[in-house]
Design an enzyme around this catalytic site. Structure first.
Site: not given
Ligand code: GLN
Length: 489
Positions: A75, A150, A174
């Site tokens: 990532k 994400s 994420s």
């Molecule tokens: N969807 C969550 C957010 O928008 C989690 C994101 C993540 O785990 N990086 O913060």
């Protein structure tokens, strides 16, 4: 097996071919490159590739190491020395990592070859990868839908056989949520289990790095390489790391699984609910005892998370000011003007929203009412889990209440997007470990969309949930299904 079939292999299967010298690391990377060229125009999983360097590394790879010669995707929020690290943000455009994250160093020490960086929501803020400032990533099962986020690039790459495995990061879901929406395995370790050194910080008290893979065994292989104490991360835990692969078995006798009553809420897609119910039955038939449990503070999790995560993000993102990294606004009048314009032009709308929310909840008039209170409720949420884990070994739930949604469907309403994280967020607040494994499909508009089952485990009890997930996986075929794009190219 022809070279064309190689990218569909699991890491474990590729590794055994490499070890038997039936395939070379160079051939594996060559086959992967062709696969990426065939599908990634449509999928958009990768932000950058360094195949030539990977081929060079392949020629000297020691295939007898645990991940010897295995190419892995990373990532683009984790530093791989010499490769871009953009966090899918304009503000880091052109930035190249000057050092390796500990996880990357460890993967390399285990013989793996990091060859490419995957797309994400800008600074990992989002649940659909639509917040990337660079490009869209599409769900390999249905190109009109999101891959989740994400870590959507990592999930989509693995799902489309355009990566053997990948690293993601999980602050509120994420890794697990995109794994669920894209039909792969996603594992979030206990907070502190895997070093965060070299992971660009979003919310430091919640962030964890973990694998996205085709099978649970592959997640174990990656965990064996990356888990363990790191003096460079002050929150890293100095605890022994088991051999996760050696702990795998097929039996669930004696395992107690809790179904949190607060998680079986209205609003869960009926096909998702049916798949989870069937999985619970299946685990029961494998010997697990199913117990009803309660996590009474569940209702507060999303609100608490969006206070604490934004507060931490507002502090962490202060370092992007145009002086040290990446993008810099042109013709500033003075220093403040440089900071202001760089951030104004460099950050996307969701990142700005979070910085503003986070600054607000930390401001002197509101600190007690929001930030401090959220910290207290976080502790109550942690206790909910501690109490549940006195009765059961693991908790079971959907990973996401809905399957992959349409591109653009939720972007207009950030709150709708935040609510998609309902089942994953509490694990980060409590610091516990969790996994998402494929457990079925919904049928929508003629497309099959994957469903993910989440298992949550006690702090440092990774081996147990990996074992449970593996035992379940071995009696199903869900993880073997490939998306249409994998079959046609
Ligand atoms: N969807 C969550 C957010 O928008 C989690 C994101 C993540 O785990 N990086 O913060």
């Amino acid at each position: 097996m022809t070279e064309k079939d190689l990218p569909a292999l699991s890491i474990a299967d590729l590794q055994s071919l490499l070890r038997r010298r039936e395939v070379s690391a160079r051939e594996a990377i060559g086959a992967l490159r062709e696969r990426i060229e065939a599908v990634d125009g449509e999928i958009g999983a990768y932000l950058s590739l360094d195949i030539d360097a990977a081929l060079k590394e392949a020629d000297t790879a020691n295939v007898d190491l645990p991940l010897g010669g295995v190419p892995l995707a990373i990532k683009d929020i984790i530093n791989v020395m010499g490769q871009p690290c953009t966090c899918a943000s304009k503000i880091l455009r052109g930035y190249r990592a000057e050092y390796n994250a500990t996880v990357v160093q460890r993967l390399r020490a285990a013989g793996a070859i990091p060859f490419g960086k995957t797309n994400l929501d800008e600074f990992a803020m989002g649940s659909s990868t639509e917040n990337s400032a660079v490009k869209l990533t599409r769900n390999p099962w249905d190109l009109s839908r999101v891959p989740g986020g994400s870590s959507g690039g990592s999930a989509a790459a693995v799902a489309a056989d355009a990566a053997f495995g990948a690293l993601g990061s999980d602050t509120g879901g994420s890794i697990r949520q995109p794994a669920a929406l894209s039909g792969v395995v996603g594992f979030k370790p206990t907070y502190g289990r895997v070093s965060r050194f070299g992971l660009v910080a979003f919310a430091s008290s919640l962030d964890q790095i973990g694998p996205l893979t085709k099978t649970v065994r592959d997640s174990c292989l990656i965990m064996n390489a990356i888990a363990g104490h790191d003096p460079q991360d002050s929150t890293s835990l100095d605890e022994p790391v088991p051999d996760y692969v050696a702990k795998l078995g097929n039996d669930l006798r004696g395992v107690r699984l809790g179904v949190p009553k607060e998680y079986m809420i209205e609003g869960i897609d009926p096909q998702v609910k049916a798949a989870i119910d069937a999985a619970v039955k299946q685990m029961n038939s494998l010997g697990a005892e199913i117990v009803d449990v309660s996590l009474p503070h569940t209702d507060y999790a999303v609100a608490v998370y969006y206070i604490l995560a934004t507060a931490e993000a507002s502090a962490n993102l202060a370092r992007f000011d145009g002086v040290r990294y990446g993008f810099r606004a042109e013709n500033p009048r003075d220093m403040l003007d440089l900071y202001g314009h760089t951030r104004e032009q460099g950050f996307g709308p969701e990142v700005k929203r979070r910085i503003i929310l986070g600054t607000y909840v930390l401001s002197s008039g509101y600190y007690d009412a929001y930030y401090l209170r959220a910290q207290k409720v976080r502790e109550l949420i942690r206790r909910d889990f501690a109490e549940a884990f006195e009765k059961v070994d693991a908790l079971i739930s959907p990973t996401s209440p809905v399957p992959a949604f349409k591109l653009g469907e939720r972007t207009a309403d950030p709150l709708q997007m935040y609510l998609a994280d309902i089942f994953t967020i509490a694990a980060n607040l409590a610091g516990i470990c969790g996994i998402s494994v494929p457990c079925g499909f919904t049928e929508v508009d003629g497309h099959r969309l994957p469903i993910g089952l989440q298992l949550l485990g006690k702090p440092l009890d990774e081996a147990r949930i990996l074992q449970i997930a593996h035992a379940y996986e071995q009696t199903t075929d869900w993880h073997k299904a490939r998306p249409p794009i994998a079959a046609t190219k």
